[in-house]
Design an enzyme around this catalytic site. Structure first.
Site, short mmCIF file in Angstrom:
data_model
loop_
_atom_site.label_atom_id
_atom_site.label_comp_id
_atom_site.label_asym_id
_atom_site.label_seq_id
_atom_site.Cartn_x
_atom_site.Cartn_y
_atom_site.Cartn_z
N GLU A 1 60.01 51.76 6.05
CA GLU A 1 60.06 50.58 6.94
C GLU A 1 60.73 50.95 8.25
O GLU A 1 61.53 51.89 8.30
CB GLU A 1 60.88 49.47 6.27
N ASP A 2 60.44 50.18 9.29
CA ASP A 2 61.11 50.42 10.57
C ASP A 2 62.52 49.81 10.57
O ASP A 2 63.48 50.47 10.95
CB ASP A 2 60.28 49.89 11.75
N PHE B 1 68.55 43.11 19.83
CA PHE B 1 67.11 43.32 19.70
C PHE B 1 66.74 44.68 20.27
O PHE B 1 67.00 44.96 21.43
CB PHE B 1 66.32 42.20 20.38
N ARG C 1 56.32 50.03 21.88
CA ARG C 1 56.29 50.83 20.65
C ARG C 1 56.26 52.32 20.96
O ARG C 1 56.70 53.14 20.16
CB ARG C 1 55.05 50.49 19.81
P1 IMP Z 1 62.72 41.03 8.71
O1 IMP Z 1 63.38 39.97 9.53
O2 IMP Z 1 63.74 41.92 8.04
O3 IMP Z 1 61.73 40.46 7.77
O4 IMP Z 1 61.94 41.95 9.74
C1 IMP Z 1 60.64 41.59 10.11
C2 IMP Z 1 60.08 42.46 11.18
O5 IMP Z 1 60.64 42.00 12.41
C3 IMP Z 1 60.41 43.94 11.15
O6 IMP Z 1 59.58 44.68 10.30
C4 IMP Z 1 60.19 44.29 12.60
O7 IMP Z 1 58.82 44.54 12.85
C5 IMP Z 1 60.63 43.03 13.32
N1 IMP Z 1 61.98 43.17 13.89
C6 IMP Z 1 63.17 42.80 13.38
N2 IMP Z 1 64.19 43.11 14.20
C7 IMP Z 1 63.62 43.71 15.27
C8 IMP Z 1 64.13 44.29 16.51
O8 IMP Z 1 65.35 44.34 16.80
N3 IMP Z 1 63.20 44.78 17.35
C9 IMP Z 1 61.87 44.79 17.10
N4 IMP Z 1 61.35 44.28 15.99
C10 IMP Z 1 62.21 43.74 15.08
MG MG Z 2 57.35 43.78 14.82
#
Ligand code: IMP
Ligand code: MG
Length: 179
Positions: free
Chosen positions: A97-98, A152, A165
């Protein structure tokens, strides 16, 4: 693109070194296990392509793509837009995961794959933002590249409105770029 970045949080060099370190651990962990390495699109693509080349054992590559359920965005409900194509029953599976942010996506992905009966299921995330975690989400990633503050970030696969990206590093966006 670069003009929208307030500061670089993780340089190309820092990321490269960490990916190499994690690669050594994952190479040991998965020796002789022929794992299926599942990337969650799209944010993972850059990390995935670097990470997979540091996991120096026979393995299979696969991908999942999630979407927010349209119209009910506020509920944060997710659907599988594209499922894995390899049969992972009784296989060793590693999720890449990223970022582990609120945790909704990873929690959903974990349950979704667990229901398919893998022999083992582990998680490797490039970034972890623990301050953002939703109450009730208790998953612990097995491998974390970097724990980062509640800002962010973009680059190295991560986007803001589908842009940034392709930056080679992870940076913090200037507030002006959020319009
Ligand atoms: P979750 O909130 O953990 O479900 O994350 C959902 C998705 O939000 C991640 O897989 C990212 O693609 C995106 N995301 C969350 N935080 C960031 C950030 O700081 N920058 C860019 N994308 C983010
Ligand atoms: Mg995203």
């Amino acid at each position: 693109m670069e003009k929208d970045i307030q500061r670089i949080l993780l340089s190309e060099e820092a990321i490269r070194r960490r990916v190499e370190e994690m690669g050594k651990l994952l190479t040991e962990e998965y020796a002789g296990k022929d794992p299926v390495v599942v990337g969650v699109l799209k944010g993972v693509v850059v990390f995935y392509s670097d990470m997979i080349r540091q996991i120096k054992v026979p393995c299979q590559m696969d991908f999942m793509w999630l979407s927010s359920y349209s119209g009910t965005n506020s509920t944060g409900e997710l659907i599988v837009r594209r499922d894995v194509s390899v049969d992972i029953k009784d296989r060793h599976v590693l999720i890449l995961e990223d970022i582990y942010d609120t945790g909704t996506s990873l929690d959903f992905t974990y349950r979704h794959l667990m229901a398919k009966g893998p022999a083992s299921l582990k998680i490797c995330t490039l970034l972890d933002k623990p301050e953002r975690r939703k109450p009730g989400i208790t998953l612990k990633p097995d491998y974390v590249g970097f724990t980062i503050p509640n800002e962010f970030v973009v680059g190295y696969g991560l986007d803001y409105n589908e842009h940034f990206r392709n930056l080679p590093y992870v940076g913090v966006l200037k507030p002006e770029a959020y319009q």
